[in-house]
Write a protein that holds these residues in place. Structure first.
Motif, PDB file in Angstrom:
ATOM      1  N   ASN A  11      40.996  47.099  36.161  1.00 45.09           N
ATOM      2  CA  ASN A  11      39.997  46.152  35.684  1.00 45.09           C
ATOM      3  C   ASN A  11      39.017  45.841  36.818  1.00 45.09           C
ATOM      4  OD1 ASN A  11      38.561  44.004  34.697  1.00 45.09           O
ATOM      5  ND2 ASN A  11      40.357  42.721  34.273  1.00 45.09           N
ATOM      6  N   ARG A  12      37.751  46.095  36.606  1.00 42.77           N
ATOM      7  CA  ARG A  12      36.745  45.886  37.656  1.00 42.77           C
ATOM      8  C   ARG A  12      36.741  44.431  38.140  1.00 42.77           C
ATOM      9  NH1 ARG A  12      34.574  44.721  41.190  1.00 42.77           N
ATOM     10  NH2 ARG A  12      32.497  45.097  42.020  1.00 42.77           N
ATOM     11  N   ASP A  13      36.998  43.483  37.246  1.00 42.79           N
ATOM     12  CA  ASP A  13      37.002  42.071  37.643  1.00 42.79           C
ATOM     13  C   ASP A  13      38.166  41.728  38.571  1.00 42.79           C
ATOM     14  OD1 ASP A  13      34.812  41.681  36.043  1.00 42.79           O
ATOM     15  OD2 ASP A  13      36.001  41.024  34.315  1.00 42.79           O
ATOM     16  N   GLY A  14      39.158  42.612  38.611  1.00 41.56           N
ATOM     17  CA  GLY A  14      40.321  42.342  39.459  1.00 41.56           C
ATOM     18  C   GLY A  14      40.166  42.801  40.905  1.00 41.56           C
ATOM     19  N   VAL A  15      39.021  43.381  41.230  1.00 40.98           N
ATOM     20  CA  VAL A  15      38.825  43.888  42.597  1.00 40.98           C
ATOM     21  C   VAL A  15      37.587  43.238  43.218  1.00 40.98           C
ATOM     22  CG1 VAL A  15      38.729  45.927  44.065  1.00 40.98           C
ATOM     23  CG2 VAL A  15      39.651  46.125  41.749  1.00 40.98           C
ATOM     24  N   GLN A  16      37.815  42.515  44.318  1.00 43.60           N
ATOM     25  CA  GLN A  16      36.704  41.875  45.019  1.00 43.60           C
ATOM     26  C   GLN A  16      36.179  42.780  46.126  1.00 43.60           C
ATOM     27  OE1 GLN A  16      38.552  38.438  46.730  1.00 43.60           O
ATOM     28  NE2 GLN A  16      38.653  37.338  44.781  1.00 43.60           N
ATOM     29  N   LEU A  17      34.910  42.564  46.446  1.00 44.47           N
ATOM     30  CA  LEU A  17      34.297  43.262  47.576  1.00 44.47           C
ATOM     31  C   LEU A  17      34.178  42.304  48.754  1.00 44.47           C
ATOM     32  CD1 LEU A  17      32.761  45.592  48.932  1.00 44.47           C
ATOM     33  CD2 LEU A  17      30.691  44.764  47.795  1.00 44.47           C
TER      34      LEU A  17
END
Ligand SMILES: *Cc1c(COP(=O)(O)O)cnc(C)c1O
Length: 220
Positions: A11-17
């Protein structure tokens, strides 16, 4: 990051930059902030403090990700939101004691030396459980998860296998410490972010791929 999430059913929302801004001048952080990036990671205390002064007007979330000497803990406790490179109890105790009472608890990750490399900071996997148990009662720290820089490996599968070891270690800590909100798996840099995301990273720490190659000197 988007591509790696799609390729690996994450899930893209589960990975922070986390934008790793060591050696970059304050103007480059300001430009990244104007694009919506607000989490920055710094490795060198004095350099970070200088930039914080210049960027006081921005609501930046500051993460410290460098090696920690005990005479630097007070400044870290006073000037950072997160410290991701905690690897021993003495440092954790000092950070907790020195965290100003008007600030929220300092958010921390334990840095793990996955491959027991002599030149790298981090607690060994063998000692991780005891260290985490000793740190969770400290009043002004909030343990959030684990950070690691695995030994360099070339292929995607080999990279992924080392990241999965960190993920496994976090899963075990979650069972050991069910009351602690262990939601952070800080792993993946420019060279291996795809494998880290495939293994379940919740935060990739990217310098080179955002800002370009680092100059050895601080002059540019
Ligand atoms: C420098 C650094 C990074 C970023 O590395 P890049 O290869 O430039 O993306 C990430 N994590 C830590 C701990 C670092 O010191």
């Amino acid at each position: 990051m988007q591509h790696a999430c799609e390729q690996n059913q994450q899930n893209r929302d589960g990975v922070q930059l986390l934008a790793v801004s060591k050696t970059r001048p304050a103007e480059q952080l300001r430009a990244a902030f104007a694009c919506g990036q607000y989490r920055f990671g710094e490795n060198y205390l004095q350099e970070a403090l200088d930039k914080q002064l210049q960027l006081q007007d921005l609501a930046i979330e500051w993460h410290f990700i460098g090696p920690i000497q005990s005479n630097k803990t007070r400044a870290l406790a006073e000037h950072f939101d997160w410290v991701e490179s905690v690897d021993r109890l003495k440092i954790a105790r000092r950070l907790s004691e020195q965290r100003p009472p008007n600030l929220p608890p300092l958010q921390i990750c334990l840095q793990v030396n996955l491959d027991n490399e002599a030149n790298k900071a981090g607690v060994s996997l063998d000692e991780l459980s005891a260290l985490a148990a000793a740190i969770t009662p400290l009043p002004n720290l909030q343990l959030r998860g684990l950070m690691a820089i695995p030994a360099k490996r070339e292929g995607f599968e080999d990279q992924k296998a080392s990241f999965l070891r960190l993920k496994q270690a976090l899963n075990e800590l979650r069972q050991q410490l069910p009351q602690t909100p262990l939601d952070t798996l800080s792993m993946g840099m420019s060279a291996d972010l795809e494998a880290a995301i495939a293994a379940g990273s919740t935060q990739v720490r990217i310098g080179t791929d955002l800002f370009g190659p680092r100059d050895q000197k601080m002059s540019t």
